[in-house]
Scaffold this active site. Structure first.
Site, PDB file in Angstrom:
ATOM      1  N   TYR A  32       0.840  -1.190   0.000  1.00 35.39           N
ATOM      2  CA  TYR A  32       0.000   0.000   0.000  1.00 35.39           C
ATOM      3  C   TYR A  32       0.874   1.237   0.000  1.00 35.39           C
ATOM      4  O   TYR A  32       2.097   1.160   0.204  1.00 35.39           O
ATOM      5  CB  TYR A  32      -0.954  -0.001   1.205  1.00 35.39           C
ATOM      6  CG  TYR A  32      -0.302   0.296   2.542  1.00 35.39           C
ATOM      7  CD1 TYR A  32       0.496  -0.644   3.177  1.00 35.39           C
ATOM      8  CD2 TYR A  32      -0.485   1.534   3.158  1.00 35.39           C
ATOM      9  CE1 TYR A  32       1.088  -0.360   4.401  1.00 35.39           C
ATOM     10  CE2 TYR A  32       0.092   1.822   4.391  1.00 35.39           C
ATOM     11  CZ  TYR A  32       0.879   0.872   5.001  1.00 35.39           C
ATOM     12  OH  TYR A  32       1.471   1.155   6.201  1.00 35.39           O
ATOM     13  N   LYS A  90       6.582  -1.695   2.061  1.00 38.30           N
ATOM     14  CA  LYS A  90       5.332  -1.229   2.684  1.00 38.30           C
ATOM     15  C   LYS A  90       4.210  -2.232   2.412  1.00 38.30           C
ATOM     16  O   LYS A  90       3.268  -1.949   1.658  1.00 38.30           O
ATOM     17  CB  LYS A  90       4.997   0.176   2.145  1.00 38.30           C
ATOM     18  CG  LYS A  90       4.119   1.013   3.073  1.00 38.30           C
ATOM     19  CD  LYS A  90       4.132   2.462   2.633  1.00 38.30           C
ATOM     20  CE  LYS A  90       3.055   3.308   3.245  1.00 38.30           C
ATOM     21  NZ  LYS A  90       3.120   3.515   4.670  1.00 38.30           N
ATOM     22  N   GLU A 111      11.906   2.378  14.736  1.00 37.61           N
ATOM     23  CA  GLU A 111      10.963   3.406  14.284  1.00 37.61           C
ATOM     24  C   GLU A 111       9.679   3.279  15.086  1.00 37.61           C
ATOM     25  O   GLU A 111       9.610   2.494  16.036  1.00 37.61           O
ATOM     26  CB  GLU A 111      10.698   3.253  12.782  1.00 37.61           C
ATOM     27  CG  GLU A 111      10.077   1.917  12.412  1.00 37.61           C
ATOM     28  CD  GLU A 111       9.775   1.785  10.922  1.00 37.61           C
ATOM     29  OE1 GLU A 111       9.576   2.785  10.236  1.00 37.61           O
ATOM     30  OE2 GLU A 111       9.718   0.622  10.466  1.00 37.61           O
ATOM     31  N   LEU A 160      10.920   1.450   7.644  1.00 34.74           N
ATOM     32  CA  LEU A 160      10.325   1.881   6.383  1.00 34.74           C
ATOM     33  C   LEU A 160      11.047   3.158   5.944  1.00 34.74           C
ATOM     34  O   LEU A 160      11.263   4.051   6.778  1.00 34.74           O
ATOM     35  CB  LEU A 160       8.832   2.175   6.575  1.00 34.74           C
ATOM     36  CG  LEU A 160       8.119   2.517   5.273  1.00 34.74           C
ATOM     37  CD1 LEU A 160       7.796   1.249   4.496  1.00 34.74           C
ATOM     38  CD2 LEU A 160       6.856   3.310   5.523  1.00 34.74           C
TER      39      LEU A 160
HETATM   40  N1  PLP Z   1       7.269   3.795   9.458  1.00 32.46           N
HETATM   41  C1  PLP Z   1       6.137   3.072   9.431  1.00 32.46           C
HETATM   42  C2  PLP Z   1       6.124   1.725  10.057  1.00 32.46           C
HETATM   43  C3  PLP Z   1       4.978   3.581   8.807  1.00 32.46           C
HETATM   44  O1  PLP Z   1       3.852   2.855   8.771  1.00 32.46           O
HETATM   45  C4  PLP Z   1       5.025   4.891   8.243  1.00 32.46           C
HETATM   46  C5  PLP Z   1       3.860   5.476   7.580  1.00 32.46           C
HETATM   47  O2  PLP Z   1       2.836   4.875   7.426  1.00 32.46           O
HETATM   48  C6  PLP Z   1       6.225   5.603   8.302  1.00 32.46           C
HETATM   49  C7  PLP Z   1       7.334   5.029   8.912  1.00 32.46           C
HETATM   50  C8  PLP Z   1       6.333   6.998   7.731  1.00 32.46           C
HETATM   51  O3  PLP Z   1       6.389   6.966   6.323  1.00 32.46           O
HETATM   52  P1  PLP Z   1       5.922   8.205   5.467  1.00 32.46           P
HETATM   53  O4  PLP Z   1       6.683   9.391   5.967  1.00 32.46           O
HETATM   54  O5  PLP Z   1       6.296   7.851   4.071  1.00 32.46           O
HETATM   55  O6  PLP Z   1       4.457   8.361   5.676  1.00 32.46           O
END
Ligand code: PLP
Length: 302
Positions: free
Chosen positions: A31, A155, A190, A220
């Site tokens: 996603y 993701k 994270e 991520l």
């Molecule tokens: N880490 C995780 C596990 C996430 O689910 C998300 C966002 O959904 C992020 C980091 C942040 O990513 P982004 O800045 O691309 O939204």
């Protein structure tokens, strides 16, 4: 609510996915969440590239949905949903699964000699942002063991460990969950839905530095994370991409914040009940929000 499903725009209650869909049976899909400011996407290229990387890793053929076609779908979705096009901040959610074969089987499905078509679903919603007072007061987090699989840089819709972590934080009365490795190193990876940053004292120059986990299979590659690193470096701030220890985050950090598409920068002022810094959003978090907002303004005009 009008959603997009496999080429059609239709009311959400009429959008039906087969019970044999691989996303439902196996979590076999990926996603993406893309921010739109008054109808204009921010950091679209980064989101699109991450999506392509994920599709490549999962080996899902999505070649007939190119960027231009999907941008038109997203515009139409925002238009059809009650003025979301005009909304200051909205989010497009896009999910692609390996499709719905006639029967359940682990290996990639083939039906009548052809690979089953992916299921493509997209929806949108307004992103609510806290008031300036709420933002400055800050948010709390709970530390949760990182029990996710080895490729969280992809993701995928497999978010079970993230869901359980977010619930554990909520049960403890905290707003957010932050993952810590289960080994003796106790490293911060994270958040359950965001990347994590700490502001630490920089012994080399007597000032402070911004520390966040390096890009690896353990986090991520957040688009907001990458943007914050970039605007910070452009402004001459020191950014160190390395994993912080639990002790650094909870005992040494002057400020902590998390980043994501839906939260931009969210200050964390309490971790496992212990106050961070002086217990409210700090000067570096405030400065970085301003830098991020100007980058958003450059790209979207908002
Ligand atoms: N880490 C995780 C596990 C996430 O689910 C998300 C966002 O959904 C992020 C980091 C942040 O990513 P982004 O800045 O691309 O939204």
């Amino acid at each position: 609510m009008i959603v997009y499903l496999n080429g059609e725009f239709l009311p959400q209650e009429e959008a039906k996915v087969s019970p044999t869909d691989r996303g439902f049976l196996f979590g076999d899909g990926i996603y993406e969440a893309i921010p739109y400011y008054k109808g204009k996407p921010f950091a679209f290229d980064g989101h699109w590239k991450r999506l392509q990387d994920g599709l490549g890793f999962l080996r899902i053929d999505f070649a007939d949905h190119d960027e231009e076609k999907m941008k038109k779908v997203f515009d139409e979705l925002l238009n059809r949903n009650n003025g979301l096009q005009q909304m200051t901040r909205a989010m497009i959610y896009l999910q692609i699964t390996r499709g719905a074969p006639p029967t359940r089987s682990h290996v990639f499905p083939v039906s009548n000699g052809t690979v089953v078509k992916p299921t493509v679903f997209a929806t949108c919603q307004e992103i609510a942002y806290p008031s300036p007072e709420r933002w400055t007061a800050g948010f709390s987090a709970a530390l949760v063991p990182d029990q996710r699989w080895g490729r969280v840089d992809i993701k995928t819709v497999n978010l079970l460990a993230n869901v359980l972590a977010a619930q554990e934080a909520k049960d403890k009365g905290a707003d957010e969950a932050i993952f810590v490795t289960e080994d003796d190193a106790h490293l911060i990876t994270e958040g359950s839905k965001a990347n994590v940053f700490g502001i630490l004292k920089d012994d080399a120059n007597g000032g402070s530095k911004i520390v966040t986990h390096p890009l690896s299979r353990q986090i991520l590659p957040g688009i907001t994370r990458n943007m914050v690193v970039q605007v910070a470096r452009n402004a001459g701030l020191i950014v160190e991409e390395r994993a912080m220890t639990r002790a650094e985050l909870t005992e040494e950090a002057q400020e902590v914040f998390i980043t994501s598409t839906t939260t931009e920068i969210k200050p964390i002022v309490k971790i496992d009940g212990k106050v961070v810094g002086d217990g409210k959003a700090g000067p570096m978090s405030t400065k970085l929000v301003a830098l991020l907002r100007s980058q958003i303004e450059v790209e979207t005009g908002v």
